[in-house]
Write a protein that holds these residues in place. Structure first.
Motif, short mmCIF file in Angstrom:
data_model
loop_
_atom_site.label_atom_id
_atom_site.label_comp_id
_atom_site.label_asym_id
_atom_site.label_seq_id
_atom_site.Cartn_x
_atom_site.Cartn_y
_atom_site.Cartn_z
N TRP A 183 49.83 -48.76 -48.14
CA TRP A 183 51.23 -48.69 -47.75
C TRP A 183 51.74 -47.26 -47.63
O TRP A 183 51.35 -46.37 -48.39
N GLU A 184 52.59 -47.04 -46.64
CA GLU A 184 53.28 -45.76 -46.46
C GLU A 184 54.77 -46.03 -46.30
O GLU A 184 55.17 -47.09 -45.79
N PRO A 185 55.63 -45.10 -46.73
CA PRO A 185 57.07 -45.26 -46.50
C PRO A 185 57.38 -45.43 -45.02
O PRO A 185 56.70 -44.88 -44.16
N ILE A 194 59.64 -49.00 -54.17
CA ILE A 194 60.57 -49.50 -55.18
C ILE A 194 59.83 -50.25 -56.29
O ILE A 194 59.01 -51.12 -56.03
N GLU A 195 60.10 -49.88 -57.51
CA GLU A 195 59.63 -50.56 -58.73
C GLU A 195 58.11 -50.79 -58.76
O GLU A 195 57.64 -51.92 -58.90
N PRO A 196 57.30 -49.73 -58.70
CA PRO A 196 55.85 -49.91 -58.75
C PRO A 196 55.32 -50.42 -60.09
O PRO A 196 54.17 -50.86 -60.17
N HIS A 197 56.15 -50.40 -61.13
CA HIS A 197 55.70 -50.83 -62.46
C HIS A 197 56.38 -52.12 -62.92
O HIS A 197 56.38 -52.43 -64.11
N TRP A 198 56.93 -52.87 -61.98
CA TRP A 198 57.67 -54.08 -62.35
C TRP A 198 56.77 -55.12 -63.03
O TRP A 198 57.22 -55.94 -63.83
N LYS A 324 51.95 -56.89 -55.03
CA LYS A 324 52.32 -55.87 -54.05
C LYS A 324 51.66 -54.53 -54.35
O LYS A 324 51.13 -53.87 -53.45
N TYR A 325 51.69 -54.11 -55.59
CA TYR A 325 51.15 -52.79 -55.92
C TYR A 325 49.68 -52.86 -56.34
O TYR A 325 49.08 -51.82 -56.61
N ARG A 326 49.12 -54.07 -56.35
CA ARG A 326 47.68 -54.19 -56.50
C ARG A 326 47.02 -54.01 -55.14
O ARG A 326 46.08 -53.23 -54.98
N PHE A 353 58.65 -51.12 -49.84
CA PHE A 353 57.58 -51.44 -50.80
C PHE A 353 56.44 -52.10 -50.04
O PHE A 353 56.61 -52.54 -48.89
N PRO A 354 55.25 -52.20 -50.64
CA PRO A 354 54.09 -52.75 -49.95
C PRO A 354 54.31 -54.18 -49.44
O PRO A 354 55.21 -54.89 -49.89
N GLU A 355 53.43 -54.60 -48.54
CA GLU A 355 53.64 -55.82 -47.75
C GLU A 355 53.26 -57.12 -48.44
O GLU A 355 53.98 -58.12 -48.30
N TYR A 356 52.17 -57.17 -49.16
CA TYR A 356 51.57 -58.43 -49.61
C TYR A 356 51.79 -58.68 -51.10
O TYR A 356 51.50 -57.81 -51.91
N THR A 357 52.32 -59.83 -51.48
CA THR A 357 52.80 -60.94 -50.67
C THR A 357 54.29 -60.75 -50.35
O THR A 357 54.91 -59.81 -50.82
N SER A 358 54.83 -61.69 -49.57
CA SER A 358 56.24 -61.62 -49.17
C SER A 358 57.14 -62.02 -50.33
O SER A 358 57.06 -63.14 -50.85
#
Length: 443
Positions: A183-185, A194-198, A324-326, A353-358
Motif C-alpha cells: 500500500w501507498e498513500p 490510519i491506525e496501523p496498530h488497531w 489490512k496491515y498484515r 489505509f490498505p485495501e484488504y479486506t473491505s
C-alpha cells in the motif's frame, strides 16, 4: 392568637402539598437515548474521528448504559465475565427505588465525554440535561446520578486497559518498500496509514484480532491472465462504464450513499479542507436507531440493541484492521494510475489505509447479522441515515440485503477489488455469528 397559628399551619401544609404535587418522577424514554447517541455522533463528525476510533467511542458508553440498567434485571443479563476483561460490576448501594433509565443516561454521558476531543460539547449537553432533571426532581436525580456514575467509573477503568492509549505512541506505518504490491498513500491528501496498530486493542468477544483471519487475497501480479490483474481491470472497466451512465445513475447513488469516509479532502483553489461525514460504523448505528423506532422498542430494548450492535462493530474493526496491515495491499487507484491510465480517478476518494479486506464489508456483515437476530429477518426499512448529509433515502427488504449493497458499493466507488468485498462480507458475517452465539443478553 390561636386563629393566627392555625392560619400559619394551614399555609405551611398547603405549601408542602403543592411542592409535593410539583415534584414528579423523571420520565425517560427511548427517544432520550436516541438523542444522546445522536449527540455523540454529532461530536464525532465535528472531531473527524477515524472509523476504528469512532467504533470505540460508540461501544463503551453503550456498555456503561447497559450495565447500569441490568445489574438486577429480570429480562437482561450483565455482560460482566462475558466481555474480555470485564469483571463483576459492583453496584453502588443507593436507594433501591432509583430511576435506572435516568442513571443509564448519566452513565452513558460520563463515559462518552472521556472519549472525544471536544469534551466541552458533551459536558455542555450533559449540564443542560442535569439542570432539567435537578429542577424536576432533585432527590430522584441525585440518587440516579450516584448510581450511574458508580457503574460508569468501573467501565472507564476497564476501558483504560484496552491498549488504546499505548497505541497512540507506536510508530506510523512505514511506506518505504520496494514491494510493488504494498500500500501507498493516495491522492489528493496522501495521508499516512490510519491506525496501523488497531489489532493490538483488546477485542470484546473475539479471542484475538486474528480469530477470523481471512484467506489471502489473489496473489499480486500484473500478468494479464492472473486473477489479481483481472480484478484490477474489473475496477477500471466498471468505473468507466458507470461514468458513461452519468452522475445520476444508481451505481453512483449507491457508492455515495455508503461512502461514509470522514477523511474526504476537498480542494478549493489553494485550500484543502475535510468534508465531514459519518463513518461506516455510525451508519449502522443509525440503522439500529431506525429499527428501534420502527418497532417502538422500549428503553431497555433500545439500549440492548445499540450495545450489541456497537460490540459487533468494534470487533469488526479490530478483525478487519488486523488483516489490512498484515496484507498491506495496494489500492486500485495507485496501480491503475501507474500502469493503465494516468488520467483515471475513482468514483469515491480512496480512504487512507490498505485495501484488504473491505472495512465496509466486514462491519456491514457483522452489523446485519446482529440486527437480524434482534429484529428478525426480512425486516423492511427505509434508511434515512444519510439525509443530514444531503443524500436521499434508500429502502431495503432486510439488514442482510443492506449489507450486501454496502459491500458492493465499494466496487462501484472504485476503491476495492472484488475479493476484498466478498471475503470481507464473509469475515463480518462470521463475526456477527460469534457475537450472537457467545454473548448472552437475555434471561
Amino acid at each position: 392568637m390561636k386563629i393566627k397559628a392555625y392560619i400559619i399551619i394551614f399555609g405551611l401544609l398547603t405549601f408542602s402539598w403543592s411542592c409535593q404535587e410539583e415534584t414528579k418522577p423523571i420520565d425517560i424514554s427511548s427517544e432520550d437515548y436516541h438523542q444522546m447517541v445522536d449527540k455523540v455522533t454529532e461530536v464525532m463528525v465535528h472531531d473527524i474521528f477515524s472509523p476504528p476510533v469512532a467504533s470505540r467511542i460508540y461501544v463503551y458508553p453503550n456498555i456503561a448504559a447497559y450495565e447500569t440498567l441490568n445489574q438486577n434485571s429480570k429480562s437482561y443479563k450483565s455482560l460482566a465475565n462475558q466481555l474480555n476483561g470485564l469483571k463483576d460490576i459492583t453496584p453502588e448501594k443507593v436507594n433501591i427505588n432509583k430511576n435506572l433509565r435516568l442513571a443509564a443516561l448519566i452513565a452513558y454521558l460520563n463515559v462518552a465525554k472521556e472519549l472525544v476531543f471536544s469534551k466541552e460539547k458533551i459536558t455542555s449537553y450533559r449540564d443542560s440535561l442535569y439542570a432539567i432533571w435537578e429542577t424536576n426532581n432533585l432527590a430522584e436525580y441525585n440518587n440516579a446520578k450516584g448510581y450511574g456514575l458508580a457503574i460508569s467509573e468501573q467501565i472507564i477503568n476497564w476501558m483504560q486497559d484496552d491498549q488504546y492509549a499505548e497505541t497512540r505512541t507506536m510508530p506510523d506505518y512505514n511506506i518505504y518498500t520496494d514491494d510493488p504490491s504494498q500500500w501507498e498513500p493516495t491522492p489528493p491528501a496522501y495521508m499516512k496509514g490510519i491506525e496501523p496498530h488497531w489489532n493490538k486493542l483488546r477485542p470484546f468477544v473475539l479471542d484475538s484480532a486474528s480469530q477470523f483471519k481471512p484467506v489471502p487475497h489473489p496473489k499480486f501480479s500484473l500478468q494479464e491472465d492472473s486473477e489479481f490483474y483481472k480484478e484490477l481491470m474489473e475496477v477500471y472497466n466498471i468505473t468507466n462504464a458507470i461514468r458513461k451512465k452519468g452522475d445520476d445513475c444508481e451505481e453512483i447513488e449507491i457508492a455515495r450513499f455508503w461512502d461514509c469516509n470522514p477523511f474526504v479532502s476537498v480542494n478549493k483553489g489553494h485550500f484543502m479542507f475535510a468534508e465531514k461525514k459519518i463513518t461506516p460504523g455510525a451508519h449502522w448505528i443509525g440503522i439500529c436507531k431506525i429499527a428501534c423506532q420502527q418497532t417502538n422498542a422500549d428503553f431497555e430494548k433500545t439500549v440492548y440493541a445499540y450495545t450489541k450492535t456497537s460490540i459487533a462493530i468494534a470487533d469488526a474493526f479490530i478483525s478487519c484492521w488486523d488483516e489490512k496491515y498484515r496484507s498491506n495491499l495496494i489500492r486500485p487507484e495507485t496501480l491503475i494510475n501507474k500502469y493503465i491510465d494516468t488520467e483515471w480517478t475513482p468514483i469515491l476518494q480512496t480512504p487512507p489505509f490498505p485495501e484488504y479486506t473491505s472495512g465496509h464489508s466486514v462491519v456491514s456483515g457483522a452489523s446485519s447479522e446482529v440486527l437480524t437476530e434482534i429484529f428478525s429477518d426480512n425486516f423492511v426499512f427505509d434508511d434515512t441515515t444519510e439525509l443530514p448529509y444531503g443524500l436521499p433515502m434508500r429502502s431495503f427488504k432486510s439488514f442482510r440485503l443492506a449489507a450486501k449493497e454496502a459491500a458492493t458499493s465499494r466496487l462501484y466507488g472504485s476503491i476495492h477489488y472484488r475479493a476484498a468485498i466478498d471475503v470481507g462480507l464473509e469475515q463480518g458475517i462470521k463475526l456477527g455469528y460469534l457475537v450472537n452465539n457467545n454473548l448472552s443478553f437475555l434471561k
